[in-house]
Design an enzyme around this catalytic site. Sequence first.
Site, PDB file in Angstrom:
ATOM      1  N   GLN A   1      24.983  32.408 -13.579  1.00  0.00           N
ATOM      2  CA  GLN A   1      26.320  32.365 -14.175  1.00  0.00           C
ATOM      3  C   GLN A   1      26.625  33.675 -14.925  1.00  0.00           C
ATOM      4  O   GLN A   1      27.261  33.675 -15.971  1.00  0.00           O
ATOM      5  CB  GLN A   1      26.429  31.183 -15.128  1.00  0.00           C
ATOM      6  CG  GLN A   1      26.599  29.847 -14.454  1.00  0.00           C
ATOM      7  CD  GLN A   1      27.935  29.723 -13.729  1.00  0.00           C
ATOM      8  OE1 GLN A   1      28.938  30.297 -14.131  1.00  0.00           O
ATOM      9  NE2 GLN A   1      27.946  28.968 -12.638  1.00  0.00           N
ATOM     10  N   SER A   2      26.206  34.780 -14.362  1.00  0.00           N
ATOM     11  CA  SER A   2      26.360  36.077 -15.019  1.00  0.00           C
ATOM     12  C   SER A   2      27.823  36.478 -15.170  1.00  0.00           C
ATOM     13  O   SER A   2      28.553  36.620 -14.185  1.00  0.00           O
ATOM     14  CB  SER A   2      25.619  37.150 -14.220  1.00  0.00           C
ATOM     15  OG  SER A   2      25.928  38.438 -14.708  1.00  0.00           O
ATOM     16  N   ASN A   3      28.249  36.686 -16.420  1.00  0.00           N
ATOM     17  CA  ASN A   3      29.584  37.223 -16.673  1.00  0.00           C
ATOM     18  C   ASN A   3      29.680  38.666 -16.194  1.00  0.00           C
ATOM     19  O   ASN A   3      30.716  39.094 -15.684  1.00  0.00           O
ATOM     20  CB  ASN A   3      29.889  37.169 -18.173  1.00  0.00           C
ATOM     21  CG  ASN A   3      29.856  35.762 -18.721  1.00  0.00           C
ATOM     22  OD1 ASN A   3      30.604  34.898 -18.301  1.00  0.00           O
ATOM     23  ND2 ASN A   3      28.959  35.524 -19.677  1.00  0.00           N
TER      24      ASN A   3
END
Length: 357
Positions: free
Chosen positions: A44-46
């Site tokens: 879920q890397s921004n």
Amino acid sequence: MFVKRDDMSGGVEMGGNKIRKLNFLLADALAGGYDSVVTIGGEQSNHCRATAAAARMVGLDPHLILRTRKSYVDDNEMLGTTGNLLYDRFVGATIYTCTPGEYGRVGRFGSNALLKKVCGDLQRMGKVPYLINVGGSNGIGTWGYIDAIDEVVSQITSYSQNVGEDSTNESLINIDHIVFACGSGGTAAGISCGVALAFSNERNLHLPKVHAIGVCDSPEYFYNEILNISRELGLFQQDSYDDAIAKLKSWVTIHQGRGLGYSINTKEELEFCKNFSLKTGIVIDPVYTGKALFHFATKVLPEYPDEFQNKNVLFWHTGGSLGMYEKAPDMIESLMTTSQLVRLDMYNKTGDSGTNT
């Protein structure tokens, strides 16, 4: 408390602290004649989401290496489309998956080795990939937050004028503390170096204390990362390791705020995020901003009450609100009591006010 709303920078696609770094990183990629970008992060890397969207906007193909929580993911349905992943897919990023073990090892595996492997594969296909490391945290990307501190100085001046003060240094609103989440070290390096430069004695500005709340690794790890990035910028070139670390610790205090671990939350942390939104209308994510603010409010403030009492704190919201989608199942019961459902009784079947809770 003042809140610096970097979560509102760059729209939904690029909102958060990463857009500041990408302004410099992608300019470097374009100037170098690259045709694609490769970067790496969590599932879920921004950072990966923002990089993919920004790359598309400037005509570069995005390639993302994502560390999955499951041991082995090689199927699109297994990976899913929740939160940041949905935006990764909307902009057509090519996604490569790796296990936590492959990501964390040093040598044959590890994030740098994985980046080099994908770049090598693309080069053999005739592509010219530009490598961006975890979080965009390197000397080039860090200029984004050195520049951001100059922006803060301008905003302090503007705010002072709006509340009726003149703009002389003696009457400016003082920011005593700057607090933010730290996940890879680049933002911390930029803010720390930027504050040391912008609030130097020559400018006669009130010097704020800088507090980075680590949400994953140890404070010692982050001090080393900040030192490496600072040396990329040309700082501490003549200092020994011990002297350089000592100077850094006078610039920034790094607090341990990882709790149960990266992207793992307690019920209290999630409840804090919800209650903060109820009080302020500002959504904070549970992985970075929310975890950092929770630790600051429940650990740092009680431990050092005299240091913060009657002081102005600037909390830097670095974005990440899309991470709330993945946490929704853990918050269902709490959210249902906070936000009630009312069925309109248009035919007055209940014989009362026309609503049915």
